[in-house]
Design a protein around this motif. Sequence first.
Motif: not given
Length: 98
Positions: A60-64
């Motif tokens: 699970i990734v919340r990108g920049a």
Amino acid sequence: MFDSRPLDQFGLGYYFINIANPTIQGPLQTRSFLRDEYGFEAYYNFAITPWLKLTPDIQIVRGAQKDQITLGSPIPVITSRKSIGTSTVLGLRLQMVF
């Protein structure tokens, strides 16, 4: 009874990147296009045999990058803006150990 599986492995991971967010000062407002990034991963490594392993995992990734911006042509004016959210990636790896 529960059989132990001594060759199986599991893992959890987390990362956080503090982004120095540049801002663009306009005549009416200030815009920032980046945010801090973070992610999480969990996996379980099944030993099918001592030399063959199967690993399902989830990330699970919340990108920049906050927004996807489309610029007009030939004049570079923002024509659309779409928010970028959190991504979920499911994976399955097969490993042969020699």
